[in-house]
Design a protein around this motif. Structure first.
Motif, mmCIF file in Angstrom:
data_model
loop_
_atom_site.group_PDB
_atom_site.id
_atom_site.type_symbol
_atom_site.label_atom_id
_atom_site.label_comp_id
_atom_site.label_asym_id
_atom_site.label_seq_id
_atom_site.Cartn_x
_atom_site.Cartn_y
_atom_site.Cartn_z
ATOM 1 N N ARG A 130 24.596 45.307 28.328
ATOM 2 C CA ARG A 130 25.763 44.542 27.879
ATOM 3 C C ARG A 130 25.748 44.320 26.373
ATOM 4 N N ASN A 140 31.927 48.689 26.609
ATOM 5 C CA ASN A 140 31.962 48.066 27.924
ATOM 6 C C ASN A 140 32.572 49.041 28.922
ATOM 7 N N MET A 168 29.888 46.052 39.914
ATOM 8 C CA MET A 168 30.235 44.637 40.073
ATOM 9 C C MET A 168 29.972 43.856 38.793
ATOM 10 N N ALA A 169 28.884 44.185 38.097
ATOM 11 C CA ALA A 169 28.591 43.491 36.838
ATOM 12 C C ALA A 169 29.675 43.781 35.806
ATOM 13 N N ASN A 178 32.793 44.580 36.395
ATOM 14 C CA ASN A 178 34.019 43.903 36.801
ATOM 15 C C ASN A 178 33.935 42.403 36.533
ATOM 16 N N LEU A 179 32.779 41.802 36.774
ATOM 17 C CA LEU A 179 32.632 40.360 36.526
ATOM 18 C C LEU A 179 32.600 40.026 35.039
ATOM 19 N N LEU A 180 31.961 40.866 34.234
ATOM 20 C CA LEU A 180 31.776 40.544 32.820
ATOM 21 C C LEU A 180 32.957 40.951 31.943
ATOM 22 N N THR A 181 33.652 42.032 32.305
ATOM 23 C CA THR A 181 34.753 42.494 31.454
ATOM 24 C C THR A 181 36.115 42.382 32.118
ATOM 25 N N GLY A 182 36.162 42.287 33.434
ATOM 26 C CA GLY A 182 37.433 42.158 34.129
ATOM 27 C C GLY A 182 38.096 43.482 34.457
ATOM 28 N N SER A 183 37.470 44.578 34.117
ATOM 29 C CA SER A 183 38.044 45.889 34.450
ATOM 30 C C SER A 183 36.921 46.866 34.740
ATOM 31 N N HIS A 188 21.843 43.208 31.706
ATOM 32 C CA HIS A 188 22.037 42.356 30.529
ATOM 33 C C HIS A 188 21.713 43.109 29.239
#
Length: 154
Positions: A31, A36, A115-116, A118-123, A28
């Protein structure tokens, strides 16, 4: 290898949960910075990421400082040490255990960062070798950035 019977299961679960909580807080923190990029979520140049300094100092070191003595204390009771004729075998078991536990921590940290992202930014992109990456942003002499690009590619 170390038998499962020597592992204090409740302690392992509690310490692993604590490690995951510290790692999530460190992710976090990463982030909130400018880029990103994949490696920003694993190890950000300033602070944060799943393998950042907070995870190392507040997550891994306390877990290892509590877990390893618990396991070694249970494993090296008098009966076990007397039965083992070759003391090198006990040393090798401890050595292999330390390598395995280190590999587990590294794999969990890298997978959690990926994984974080991919989940938070989508790529899952490495932006460090581009001008959108955090390395370019924090570099004082921006004209020397092309020199760093070969070392930043994944």
């Amino acid at each position: 290898m170390i038998d499962i019977k020597y592992m204090p299961k409740l302690w392992v679960l509690l310490l692993f949960g604590y490690f995951l909580l510290i790692m999530i807080l460190d992710i976090h923190q990463a982030r909130e910075f400018i880029s990103n990029s994949l490696f920003d979520f694993i190890v950000h140049p300033l602070s944060g990421g799943s393998a950042g300094t907070l995870t190392l100092f507040l997550g891994i070191y306390p877990v290892l400082a509590i877990l390893i003595p618990l396991i070694v204390d249970k494993m090296e009771n008098d009966m076990v040490v007397i039965r083992i004729r070759n003391k090198k075998e006990l040393f090798y078991q401890h050595f292999i255990f330390s390598i395995v536990i280190s590999a587990i921590f590294v794999i969990v940290m890298v997978l959690a960062g990926g994984m974080a992202l991919n989940l938070l930014t989508g790529s899952v992109k490495n932006l460090w070798p581009t001008e959108k990456g955090s390395i370019y942003f924090y570099l004082e002499n921006k004209t020397s950035f092309p020199i760093y690009i070969p070392q930043l590619t994944s």
